[in-house]
Design a protein around this motif. Structure first.
Motif, PDB file in Angstrom:
ATOM      1  N   VAL A  92       3.994 -10.974 -18.831  1.00  0.00           N
ATOM      2  CA  VAL A  92       4.601  -9.839 -18.943  1.00  0.00           C
ATOM      3  C   VAL A  92       5.749  -9.678 -18.316  1.00  0.00           C
ATOM      4  O   VAL A  92       6.862  -9.432 -18.512  1.00  0.00           O
ATOM      5  CB  VAL A  92       3.665  -8.647 -19.044  1.00  0.00           C
ATOM      6  CG1 VAL A  92       4.388  -7.263 -18.991  1.00  0.00           C
ATOM      7  CG2 VAL A  92       2.565  -8.709 -19.751  1.00  0.00           C
ATOM      8  N   ALA A  93       5.612 -10.161 -16.932  1.00  0.00           N
ATOM      9  CA  ALA A  93       6.610  -9.719 -15.938  1.00  0.00           C
ATOM     10  C   ALA A  93       7.884 -10.816 -16.033  1.00  0.00           C
ATOM     11  O   ALA A  93       8.897 -10.393 -15.980  1.00  0.00           O
ATOM     12  CB  ALA A  93       6.100  -9.596 -14.736  1.00  0.00           C
ATOM     13  N   LEU A  94       7.404 -11.897 -16.446  1.00  0.00           N
ATOM     14  CA  LEU A  94       8.413 -12.960 -16.637  1.00  0.00           C
ATOM     15  C   LEU A  94       9.120 -13.162 -18.027  1.00  0.00           C
ATOM     16  O   LEU A  94       9.606 -14.092 -18.409  1.00  0.00           O
ATOM     17  CB  LEU A  94       7.919 -14.187 -15.964  1.00  0.00           C
ATOM     18  CG  LEU A  94       7.506 -14.467 -14.776  1.00  0.00           C
ATOM     19  CD1 LEU A  94       7.265 -15.730 -14.502  1.00  0.00           C
ATOM     20  CD2 LEU A  94       8.540 -13.655 -13.775  1.00  0.00           C
ATOM     21  N   SER A  95       8.799 -11.843 -19.006  1.00  0.00           N
ATOM     22  CA  SER A  95       8.863 -12.074 -20.395  1.00  0.00           C
ATOM     23  C   SER A  95      10.203 -12.341 -20.550  1.00  0.00           C
ATOM     24  O   SER A  95      11.052 -11.193 -20.297  1.00  0.00           O
ATOM     25  CB  SER A  95       8.197 -10.870 -20.969  1.00  0.00           C
ATOM     26  OG  SER A  95       8.717 -10.704 -22.215  1.00  0.00           O
ATOM     27  N   ARG A  96      10.502 -13.343 -21.377  1.00  0.00           N
ATOM     28  CA  ARG A  96      12.207 -13.103 -22.149  1.00  0.00           C
ATOM     29  C   ARG A  96      12.401 -12.234 -22.735  1.00  0.00           C
ATOM     30  O   ARG A  96      13.465 -11.535 -22.869  1.00  0.00           O
ATOM     31  CB  ARG A  96      12.361 -14.769 -22.645  1.00  0.00           C
ATOM     32  CG  ARG A  96      12.661 -15.827 -21.373  1.00  0.00           C
ATOM     33  CD  ARG A  96      14.043 -15.334 -20.608  1.00  0.00           C
ATOM     34  NE  ARG A  96      15.066 -15.502 -21.482  1.00  0.00           N
ATOM     35  CZ  ARG A  96      16.044 -16.414 -21.765  1.00  0.00           C
ATOM     36  NH1 ARG A  96      15.425 -17.704 -21.540  1.00  0.00           N
ATOM     37  NH2 ARG A  96      16.830 -16.177 -22.377  1.00  0.00           N
ATOM     38  N   ARG A  97      11.495 -11.799 -23.663  1.00  0.00           N
ATOM     39  CA  ARG A  97      11.908 -10.758 -24.721  1.00  0.00           C
ATOM     40  C   ARG A  97      11.930  -9.438 -23.965  1.00  0.00           C
ATOM     41  O   ARG A  97      13.047  -8.778 -24.276  1.00  0.00           O
ATOM     42  CB  ARG A  97      10.221 -10.643 -25.484  1.00  0.00           C
ATOM     43  CG  ARG A  97      10.705  -9.573 -26.541  1.00  0.00           C
ATOM     44  CD  ARG A  97       9.138  -9.318 -27.260  1.00  0.00           C
ATOM     45  NE  ARG A  97       9.226  -8.683 -28.602  1.00  0.00           N
ATOM     46  CZ  ARG A  97       9.684  -9.008 -29.933  1.00  0.00           C
ATOM     47  NH1 ARG A  97       9.950 -10.201 -29.976  1.00  0.00           N
ATOM     48  NH2 ARG A  97       9.694  -8.052 -30.773  1.00  0.00           N
ATOM     49  N   LEU A  98      11.249  -8.863 -22.755  1.00  0.00           N
ATOM     50  CA  LEU A  98      11.541  -7.812 -22.144  1.00  0.00           C
ATOM     51  C   LEU A  98      12.863  -8.019 -21.139  1.00  0.00           C
ATOM     52  O   LEU A  98      13.716  -7.176 -21.170  1.00  0.00           O
ATOM     53  CB  LEU A  98      10.155  -7.564 -21.342  1.00  0.00           C
ATOM     54  CG  LEU A  98       9.020  -7.127 -22.229  1.00  0.00           C
ATOM     55  CD1 LEU A  98       8.146  -6.944 -21.074  1.00  0.00           C
ATOM     56  CD2 LEU A  98       9.429  -5.846 -23.072  1.00  0.00           C
ATOM     57  N   GLY A  99      12.844  -9.119 -20.594  1.00  0.00           N
ATOM     58  CA  GLY A  99      14.059  -9.394 -19.631  1.00  0.00           C
ATOM     59  C   GLY A  99      15.305  -9.618 -20.408  1.00  0.00           C
ATOM     60  O   GLY A  99      16.367  -8.846 -19.722  1.00  0.00           O
ATOM     61  N   ASP A 100      15.450 -10.035 -21.770  1.00  0.00           N
ATOM     62  CA  ASP A 100      16.685 -10.380 -22.364  1.00  0.00           C
ATOM     63  C   ASP A 100      17.247  -9.041 -22.815  1.00  0.00           C
ATOM     64  O   ASP A 100      18.461  -8.551 -22.743  1.00  0.00           O
ATOM     65  CB  ASP A 100      16.433 -11.132 -23.486  1.00  0.00           C
ATOM     66  CG  ASP A 100      16.499 -12.358 -23.154  1.00  0.00           C
ATOM     67  OD1 ASP A 100      16.686 -12.615 -22.162  1.00  0.00           O
ATOM     68  OD2 ASP A 100      16.366 -13.311 -24.267  1.00  0.00           O
ATOM     69  N   ILE A 101      15.961  -8.038 -23.249  1.00  0.00           N
ATOM     70  CA  ILE A 101      16.348  -6.614 -23.581  1.00  0.00           C
ATOM     71  C   ILE A 101      16.935  -5.902 -22.319  1.00  0.00           C
ATOM     72  O   ILE A 101      18.021  -5.332 -22.537  1.00  0.00           O
ATOM     73  CB  ILE A 101      15.150  -5.699 -23.852  1.00  0.00           C
ATOM     74  CG1 ILE A 101      14.700  -6.363 -25.357  1.00  0.00           C
ATOM     75  CG2 ILE A 101      15.637  -4.467 -24.058  1.00  0.00           C
ATOM     76  CD1 ILE A 101      13.442  -5.722 -25.568  1.00  0.00           C
ATOM     77  N   ALA A 102      16.483  -6.004 -21.182  1.00  0.00           N
ATOM     78  CA  ALA A 102      17.118  -5.694 -19.856  1.00  0.00           C
ATOM     79  C   ALA A 102      18.393  -5.727 -19.573  1.00  0.00           C
ATOM     80  O   ALA A 102      19.285  -5.032 -19.415  1.00  0.00           O
ATOM     81  CB  ALA A 102      16.144  -5.610 -18.758  1.00  0.00           C
ATOM     82  N   ALA A 103      18.683  -7.168 -19.860  1.00  0.00           N
ATOM     83  CA  ALA A 103      19.940  -7.793 -19.498  1.00  0.00           C
ATOM     84  C   ALA A 103      20.995  -7.047 -20.634  1.00  0.00           C
ATOM     85  O   ALA A 103      22.190  -6.732 -20.176  1.00  0.00           O
ATOM     86  CB  ALA A 103      19.995  -9.403 -19.460  1.00  0.00           C
ATOM     87  N   ARG A 104      20.645  -7.159 -21.702  1.00  0.00           N
ATOM     88  CA  ARG A 104      21.594  -6.669 -22.816  1.00  0.00           C
ATOM     89  C   ARG A 104      22.038  -4.989 -22.783  1.00  0.00           C
ATOM     90  O   ARG A 104      23.073  -4.692 -22.979  1.00  0.00           O
ATOM     91  CB  ARG A 104      20.869  -6.947 -24.188  1.00  0.00           C
ATOM     92  CG  ARG A 104      21.083  -8.355 -24.535  1.00  0.00           C
ATOM     93  CD  ARG A 104      20.407  -8.695 -25.990  1.00  0.00           C
ATOM     94  NE  ARG A 104      21.341  -8.002 -27.001  1.00  0.00           N
ATOM     95  CZ  ARG A 104      21.072  -7.861 -28.401  1.00  0.00           C
ATOM     96  NH1 ARG A 104      19.990  -8.348 -28.632  1.00  0.00           N
ATOM     97  NH2 ARG A 104      22.121  -7.225 -29.180  1.00  0.00           N
ATOM     98  N   LEU A 105      20.825  -4.427 -22.290  1.00  0.00           N
ATOM     99  CA  LEU A 105      21.147  -2.886 -22.052  1.00  0.00           C
ATOM    100  C   LEU A 105      21.991  -2.716 -20.882  1.00  0.00           C
ATOM    101  O   LEU A 105      22.878  -1.802 -20.953  1.00  0.00           O
ATOM    102  CB  LEU A 105      19.736  -2.081 -21.784  1.00  0.00           C
ATOM    103  CG  LEU A 105      18.702  -2.105 -23.119  1.00  0.00           C
ATOM    104  CD1 LEU A 105      17.339  -1.642 -22.642  1.00  0.00           C
ATOM    105  CD2 LEU A 105      19.379  -1.294 -24.223  1.00  0.00           C
ATOM    106  N   LEU A 106      21.796  -3.523 -19.668  1.00  0.00           N
ATOM    107  CA  LEU A 106      22.694  -3.408 -18.812  1.00  0.00           C
ATOM    108  C   LEU A 106      24.065  -3.910 -19.022  1.00  0.00           C
ATOM    109  O   LEU A 106      25.026  -3.784 -18.117  1.00  0.00           O
ATOM    110  CB  LEU A 106      22.175  -3.988 -17.570  1.00  0.00           C
ATOM    111  CG  LEU A 106      20.860  -3.208 -16.908  1.00  0.00           C
ATOM    112  CD1 LEU A 106      20.249  -4.079 -15.922  1.00  0.00           C
ATOM    113  CD2 LEU A 106      21.285  -1.940 -16.435  1.00  0.00           C
TER     114      LEU A 106
END
Length: 327
Positions: A133-147
Motif C-alpha cells: 500500500v505505502a509503495l503503491s504505484r497506483r496511489l503514488g502516481d495519483i499523488a504525483a499527477r495531482l501535484l
C-alpha cells in the motif's frame, strides 16, 4: 503552557516532541474544542461488505495497476485543495486490507480502546501487505499527477482507527504539521469500509472558501483556541466543509494547505483508514521543525533541518506522466 495526558509540556518554541507517536495522537485529539458528548448512545455501524478477500498477490497487483485519473479530477484538486476519487480499489482488495489493519491494530493495542484515536506509522517496514500500500504505484502516481510534479516520495504511512465514541479531530492543515518546506505535499485517506455521517468522515474545506484570516493564523495550533478560532471564522463566513459520507472504494487526496477535520465516531464500529503522505522529490526539511511535527525524525532519519528530505525511508513511489502544460 500546559501538559499532555502523558505529562509532556506543551510549549511554543521549536522543541521536539518527547513522547512516542501514539502519545502524540492522544495529546492531539484533546485539542478539539468540542470533542462531542461525554455520554452518547452509540449507533450500529455500517454493514460490512461480504466480498471474498483477495490474495496477497492480487492485492499487490491491484496496487500496481494505473488508475484512470481524469483531467477534471486534477483540476478539481487544484481548485478545491482536495479530491475524492471513486472505485480506486475493488471490494475484495479492500477486504484483505481491512483484515490486515484489524490484525496489526489488535496486536499493538488490544481489543478494547473506547474513545481513542489509534495510529500506527511505518508499518510498511515490517508488514509486506501494508508495504504494498505505502509503495503503491497506483496511489503514488495519483499523488504525483495531482501535484503536477515529476515524482513524489513517501513521507510515512498510517493505519488509523477512530474507536467507538472517539470525538472530533481538531481543525488543521497539514502544512502546520509536516516539516516539509514545500507546498507540493498531498495525503491520501483510504477508508476500509463505508463511512456514514455518524462515523465521522473526513471533512475538507474547499480552499476557495477558506477566509483569508485563517491563512494568517500562527503555525502552532497547540491549544483548543486554534480549533475554536477556525470553527468561528467558518461560521461567520458561512463556509461549510465537504463532509459527505464515503462509499467503499472512495479515496480522498488533500493538499497540505487544505483545512480539514472529522466528526466523532458515534457508532459501535471502529472507523478504519489507511493513509499515506507524499511530497515532491527535491523537497527539503524546513529549517525549524516544531512539536507539531511529532516524531518526524523517525520518518526522515538522518536528515537535518534544511537538508533534502531523501532518506532511505523516503523512496520515490510515484511518477507524474504529463507535463503541466497538458492541464
Amino acid at each position: 503552557m500546559g501538559t499532555t495526558p502523558q505529562g509532556h509540556r506543551i510549549v511554543r518554541d521549536p522543541a521536539p516532541w518527547e513522547g512516542d507517536d501514539q502519545e502524540w495522537w492522544d495529546w492531539y485529539m484533546t485539542l478539539a474544542a468540542d470533542p462531542g458528548p461525554d455520554r452518547v448512545d452509540l449507533k450500529p455501524g455500517p454493514e460490512l461488505h461480504n466480498a471474498a478477500m483477495a490474495s496477497e498477490r492480487e492485492v499487490s497487483a491491484a496496487l500496481a495497476e494505473p488508475y484512470p485519473l481524469t483531467d477534471d479530477a486534477v483540476r478539481f484538486f487544484h481548485r478545491h485543495g482536495y479530491v475524492r476519487l471513486p472505485a480506486v480499489l475493488p471490494p475484495a482488495v479492500i477486504a484483505a486490507l481491512a483484515a490486515r489493519a484489524h490484525h496489526v491494530l489488535e496486536a499493538a493495542h488490544g481489543r478494547d480502546n473506547p474513545g481513542r484515536f489509534l495510529a500506527l506509522e511505518q508499518l510498511w517496514l515490517t508488514d509486506p501487505v501494508l508495504r504494498d500500500v505505502a509503495l503503491s504505484r497506483r496511489l503514488g502516481d495519483i499523488a504525483a499527477r495531482l501535484l503536477r510534479v515529476e515524482a513524489v516520495r513517501l513521507y510515512h504511512d498510517n493505519t488509523l482507527s477512530k474507536e467507538p465514541g472517539c470525538g472530533r479531530t481538531p481543525w488543521h492543515r497539514d502544512s502546520d504539521h509536516y516539516p516539509l518546506d514545500s507546498p507540493s505535499v498531498v495525503t491520501s485517506w483510504f477508508p476500509l469500509h463505508d463511512i456514514p455521517t455518524e462515523m465521522g468522515p473526513l471533512a475538507c474545506l474547499p480552499r476557495q472558501l477558506a477566509p483569508a484570516v485563517l491563512h494568517a493564523l500562527p503555525a502552532s495550533p497547540e491549544e483548543r483556541s486554534y480549533d475554536e478560532h477556525v470553527a468561528g471564522e467558518l461560521r461567520a463566513a458561512g463556509a461549510v466543509p465537504d463532509a459527505s459520507p464515503f462509499a467503499l472504494g472512495d479515496v480522498s487526496f488533500h493538499a497540505a494547505d487544505c483545512f480539514h477535520t472529522a466528526g466523532a465516531n458515534l457508532t459501535m464500529v471502529s472507523r478504519r483508514v489507511l493513509s499515506s503522505t507524499y511530497y515532491a522529490d527535491g523537497t527539503r526539511i524546513t529549517s525549524r521543525p516544531t512539536m507539531l511535527s511529532g516524531s518526524w525524525t523517525d520518518f526522515v532519519p538522518g536528515v537535518e533541518p534544511g537538508a533534502p528530505a531523501a532518506s532511505a525511508l523516503n523512496p520515490v513511489v510515484g511518477l507524474g506522466d504529463r507535463p503541466p502544460s497538458a492541464y
